[in-house]
Write an enzyme that holds these catalytic residues in place. Structure first.
Site, PDB file in Angstrom:
ATOM      1  CG  ASP A  72      13.353  19.774  30.306  1.00 53.03           C
ATOM      2  OD1 ASP A  72      13.997  20.832  30.474  1.00 53.03           O
ATOM      3  OD2 ASP A  72      12.164  19.757  29.929  1.00 53.03           O
ATOM      4  CE  LYS A 123       9.315  17.439  30.516  1.00 57.24           C
ATOM      5  NZ  LYS A 123      10.361  17.557  29.475  1.00 57.24           N
ATOM      6  CE  LYS A 133       8.565  20.878  29.504  1.00 61.02           C
ATOM      7  NZ  LYS A 133       9.890  20.900  28.839  1.00 61.02           N
TER       8      LYS A 133
END
EC number: 4.1.2.4
Length: 259
Positions: free
Chosen positions: A102, A167, A201
């Protein structure tokens, strides 16, 4: 099974159970691995700092859940625009054995009008991840971007540069995931026609079974009830797990964490 129970079971299996605290230790990460194996199924992944990946891998294997994926973070949480550093951190995370990375998008650079550095940074990290069969999630920090046009732009740039997921947040700023930003980001996935290959996400601030149900309902509305599987949807959270387990009849809903 009630609607809340059904959505809670879905959400649990989509969780990236997270600890990203300055005082993390091997013991805390081992405990996180144990928590990821629940009486009603495993979380999709855990999310930890890179240096803890080896102990997490060992623990997950020893407890019989090697399929739980290990995610980590790079360029985190600052989202600076130094491509070489972000790439070096991403390569190091891969070397540690991450299944997923990430990376934080250089959101402040975008706010200052620089679209190119974000594209180049994500593209470089994607090339490193793709070579190692590692998923790349790009954190755009919606709570700092604030503006819908900027949230859309960061999402579009990340997707064009190769993001496997977009995300919302690091969980380290004042405003993290919101249903409003989630809808904007998923609409970009829909509008670009990439829902088969790009996931979403929300992270930070998703704390209750009811919160998770709300976020899943947006995905179901936009893409149908079958889209939000572990390849297309994750929740970045820690305290959420206790609430989901309580909704499913396990535990008291209390958690030691606030993420």
């Amino acid at each position: 099974m009630t609607d809340l129970k059904a959505s809670s079971l879905r959400a649990l299996k989509l969780m990236d159970l997270t600890t990203l605290n300055d005082d993390d230790t091997d013991e805390k990460v081992i405990a996180l691995c144990h928590q990821a194996k629940t009486p009603v199924g495993n979380t999709a992944a855990i999310c930890i700092y890179p240096r803890f990946i080896p102990i997490a891998r060992k623990t997950l294997k020893e407890q019989g859940t090697p399929e739980i994926r290990i995610a980590t973070v790079t360029n985190f949480p600052h989202g600076n625009d130094d491509i070489e550093i972000a790439l070096a951190e991403t390569r190091a995370a891969i070397a540690y054995g991450a299944d997923e990375v990430d990376v934080v998008f250089p959101y402040r650079a975008l706010m200052a009008g620089n679209e190119q550095v974000g594209f180049d940074l994500v593209k470089a990290c994607k090339e490193a991840c793709a070579a190692a069969n590692v998923l790349l999630k790009v954190i755009i920090e919606t709570g700092e971007l604030k503006d819908e046009a900027l949230i859309r732009k960061a999402s579009e740039i990340s997707i064009k540069a190769g993001a496997d997921f977009i995300k919302t947040s690091t969980g380290k700023v004042a405003v993290n995931a919101t249903p409003e930003s989630a809808r904007i980001m998923m609409e970009v996935i829909r509008d670009m026609g990439v829902e088969k290959t790009v996931g979403f996400k929300p992270a930070g601030g998703v704390r209750t079974a009811e919160d998770a149900q709300k976020y899943l309902s947006i995905a179901d509305e936009l893409f149908g009830a079958d889209w939000a599987d572990a390849r297309h949807y994750r929740f970045g959270a820690s305290s959420l797990l206790a609430s989901l387990l309580k909704a499913l009849g396990h535990g008291d809903g209390k958690s030691a964490s606030s993420y």
